[in-house]
Write a protein that holds these residues in place. Structure first.
Motif, PDB file in Angstrom:
ATOM      1  N   LYS A  24      34.198  48.285   3.721  1.00 60.78           N
ATOM      2  CA  LYS A  24      34.025  47.685   2.619  1.00 60.78           C
ATOM      3  C   LYS A  24      34.900  48.214   1.438  1.00 60.78           C
ATOM      4  N   HIS A  25      35.364  49.527   1.420  1.00 59.41           N
ATOM      5  CA  HIS A  25      35.978  50.134   0.517  1.00 59.41           C
ATOM      6  C   HIS A  25      37.483  50.375   0.789  1.00 59.41           C
ATOM      7  N   SER A  26      38.019  49.390   1.771  1.00 55.63           N
ATOM      8  CA  SER A  26      39.482  49.425   2.337  1.00 55.63           C
ATOM      9  C   SER A  26      40.123  48.164   1.952  1.00 55.63           C
ATOM     10  N   ALA A  27      41.229  48.393   1.642  1.00 53.92           N
ATOM     11  CA  ALA A  27      42.095  47.077   1.248  1.00 53.92           C
ATOM     12  C   ALA A  27      42.324  46.378   2.380  1.00 53.92           C
ATOM     13  N   ASP A  28      42.449  44.930   2.113  1.00 51.46           N
ATOM     14  CA  ASP A  28      42.844  44.136   3.307  1.00 51.46           C
ATOM     15  C   ASP A  28      43.900  44.468   4.023  1.00 51.46           C
ATOM     16  N   GLU A  29      43.819  44.131   5.325  1.00 51.34           N
ATOM     17  CA  GLU A  29      44.930  44.462   6.327  1.00 51.34           C
ATOM     18  C   GLU A  29      45.202  45.947   6.348  1.00 51.34           C
ATOM     19  N   THR A  30      44.489  46.920   6.144  1.00 47.18           N
ATOM     20  CA  THR A  30      44.414  48.333   6.260  1.00 47.18           C
ATOM     21  C   THR A  30      43.759  48.783   7.433  1.00 47.18           C
ATOM     22  N   THR A  31      43.668  50.017   7.829  1.00 51.18           N
ATOM     23  CA  THR A  31      43.169  50.525   9.005  1.00 51.18           C
ATOM     24  C   THR A  31      41.991  51.575   8.764  1.00 51.18           C
TER      25      THR A  31
ATOM     26  N   VAL B 278      37.673  57.820   8.625  1.00 49.37           N
ATOM     27  CA  VAL B 278      38.543  57.806   7.750  1.00 49.37           C
ATOM     28  C   VAL B 278      38.975  56.598   7.127  1.00 49.37           C
ATOM     29  N   ASN B 279      38.820  56.438   5.934  1.00 50.00           N
ATOM     30  CA  ASN B 279      39.047  55.105   5.179  1.00 50.00           C
ATOM     31  C   ASN B 279      40.603  55.366   4.479  1.00 50.00           C
TER      32      ASN B 279
ATOM     33  N   GLY C 223      37.608  37.985   8.179  1.00 48.70           N
ATOM     34  CA  GLY C 223      38.635  37.576   6.991  1.00 48.70           C
ATOM     35  C   GLY C 223      39.287  38.559   6.270  1.00 48.70           C
ATOM     36  N   HIS C 224      38.972  39.746   6.417  1.00 50.55           N
ATOM     37  CA  HIS C 224      39.809  40.895   5.789  1.00 50.55           C
ATOM     38  C   HIS C 224      40.928  41.558   6.509  1.00 50.55           C
ATOM     39  N   ALA C 225      41.197  41.015   7.850  1.00 49.39           N
ATOM     40  CA  ALA C 225      42.243  41.647   8.668  1.00 49.39           C
ATOM     41  C   ALA C 225      42.272  43.053   8.708  1.00 49.39           C
ATOM     42  N   HIS C 226      41.107  43.707   8.720  1.00 51.18           N
ATOM     43  CA  HIS C 226      41.178  45.376   8.952  1.00 51.18           C
ATOM     44  C   HIS C 226      41.409  45.513  10.417  1.00 51.18           C
ATOM     45  N   SER C 227      41.947  46.677  10.586  1.00 49.87           N
ATOM     46  CA  SER C 227      41.961  47.047  12.085  1.00 49.87           C
ATOM     47  C   SER C 227      41.196  48.462  12.040  1.00 49.87           C
ATOM     48  N   ILE C 228      40.468  48.652  13.300  1.00 48.03           N
ATOM     49  CA  ILE C 228      39.724  49.924  13.505  1.00 48.03           C
ATOM     50  C   ILE C 228      40.043  50.334  14.890  1.00 48.03           C
ATOM     51  N   GLU C 229      40.687  51.917  14.445  1.00 42.83           N
ATOM     52  CA  GLU C 229      41.407  52.438  15.571  1.00 42.83           C
ATOM     53  C   GLU C 229      40.116  53.488  16.114  1.00 42.83           C
ATOM     54  N   VAL C 230      39.948  53.612  17.284  1.00 38.58           N
ATOM     55  CA  VAL C 230      38.844  54.557  17.846  1.00 38.58           C
ATOM     56  C   VAL C 230      39.734  55.319  18.756  1.00 38.58           C
ATOM     57  N   HIS C 231      39.357  56.621  18.327  1.00 37.74           N
ATOM     58  CA  HIS C 231      39.971  57.803  19.178  1.00 37.74           C
ATOM     59  C   HIS C 231      38.892  58.741  19.853  1.00 37.74           C
ATOM     60  N   VAL C 232      38.374  58.256  20.761  1.00 39.65           N
ATOM     61  CA  VAL C 232      36.684  58.749  21.057  1.00 39.65           C
ATOM     62  C   VAL C 232      37.108  59.368  22.851  1.00 39.65           C
TER      63      VAL C 232
END
Length: 356
Positions: free
Chosen positions: A258-265, A284-285, A223-232
């Motif tokens: 939780k502490h990221s604005a919506d639609e952020t990475t 990183v937030n 519902g918050h449209a966050h994207s999670i980038e994984v570089h491992v």
């Protein structure tokens, strides 16, 4: 905010008469000096009284009385911290951990060292007692909030005030999830206190582990449209307890979301520190920052972050504390590091498990 009237007041001090002796480094030396001083004074006084013509039957008892008086005065000063510690121990037995011993703490002998150690112990007990009261108050508050919400919703459903629509039932379900999470956190907290956590060590692919950890978080965050980038790097393998490490990474990543604005990475990147045999992971937030003065406090139990000015995150305040505990179980660390991109949680874990 709970009120801890008994524990938050200024420490109470037991003050007795000053110590005539206390500058020497040994109680034996002080007692020897006391005997020498009393003997010298008695000898000089007896010699003087006999020289001026006093009778020995009068001079000797008078000299003895003066010698005993000097010995009593000095010995009272030597033992005054012990009397204070007795009184302070009785007060602590009645539950008052604010008491302190003042006399003797500036001396160098064994009694002075004991007085300082006693004050250190009293301070630790006062802190532990305050933490216990703090924990009880916070747990009561955390449990009361979802229980009250559940009770109100169910009463409204039972009275026909609201309809059992999917939205209302979803609200009830969310409160049960919150209760379940809190209970799970408290169970982990009890393991932390008891030091009873056992580790099931196995070797696994770290990149795959991170992907499996991120997947349910992405679903829950839809519902918050966050994207999670994984570089491992796919080549990283490590040894550890996957369940405990999943607690660690889930809590850190969930905190970033939780502490990221919506639609952020939110960025997760990892590399190997070959010199020390460690796997370094940064979560990183982007955009937000954590003040340096608050970076250690956020890992304390029941300390909640802010989602906005004057607004708490609404979590339990236990997630980061449990994350740090899980890292320590593996001989690793979790901390917030400087990063111009935003709040950066750096997780350092040994690549190969070392028994602690």
């Amino acid at each position: 905010m709970p009120n801890f009237a008994r524990n938050s007041r200024r420490p109470e001090s037991f003050v007795d008469s000053g110590r005539p002796i206390g500058l020497l480094s040994s109680l034996k030396v002080e007692l020897s000096a006391l005997i020498a001083i009393a003997t010298a004074i008695s000898f000089v006084m007896a010699w003087f009284l006999l020289k001026v013509g006093w009778s020995g039957w009068v001079a000797m008892p008078l000299t003895l009385a003066v010698s005993l008086g000097i010995t009593y005065l000095f010995s009272r000063g030597l033992t005054s911290p012990l009397r204070q510690m007795r009184d302070a121990a009785e007060a602590m037995a009645d539950g008052d951990y604010t008491v302190r011993v003042e006399t003797g703490t500036d001396s160098n002998d064994e009694v002075g060292q004991l007085a300082r150690s006693f004050n250190d112990m009293a301070e630790e007990l006062q802190h532990a007692d305050q933490m216990r009261s703090d924990m009880i108050a916070n747990v009561s508050h955390e449990l009361r909030t979802p229980v009250s919400a559940l009770q109100a919703m169910l009463e409204n459903l039972a009275d026909g005030v609201i309809e059992p629509t999917p939205a209302n039932l979803d609200g009830i379900l969310k409160q049960t999830y919150r209760l379940s999470d809190l209970i799970a956190f408290l169970l982990d907290l009890s393991r932390m206190e008891a030091g009873a956590a056992s580790l099931e060590i196995e070797s696994f692919n770290f990149a795959q582990f991170i992907d499996e950890t991120v997947e349910p978080l992405e679903i829950a965050d839809a519902g918050h449209a966050h994207s999670i980038e994984v570089h491992v790097p796919e080549s990283i393998t490590m040894e550890g307890d996957q369940d405990r490490l999943r607690q660690l990474f889930t809590n850190i990543i969930a905190n970033a979301l939780k502490h990221s604005a919506d639609e952020t990475t939110v960025l997760i990147e990892a590399h190997i520190d070959e010199d020390h045999g460690m796997i370094v992971t940064n979560v990183v937030n982007f955009g937000s920052q954590i003040p340096k003065e608050a970076r250690s406090d956020i890992f304390r139990r029941f300390v909640k972050g802010k989602t906005g000015p004057g607004t708490e995150s609404g979590g339990t305040g236990l997630g980061l504390s449990i994350a740090r505990w899980a890292a320590h179980l593996h001989g690793g660390t979790v901390r917030v590091v400087d990063d111009p991109r935003g709040a950066d949680f750096e997780i350092v874990l040994p690549k190969y498990h070392i028994a602690l």
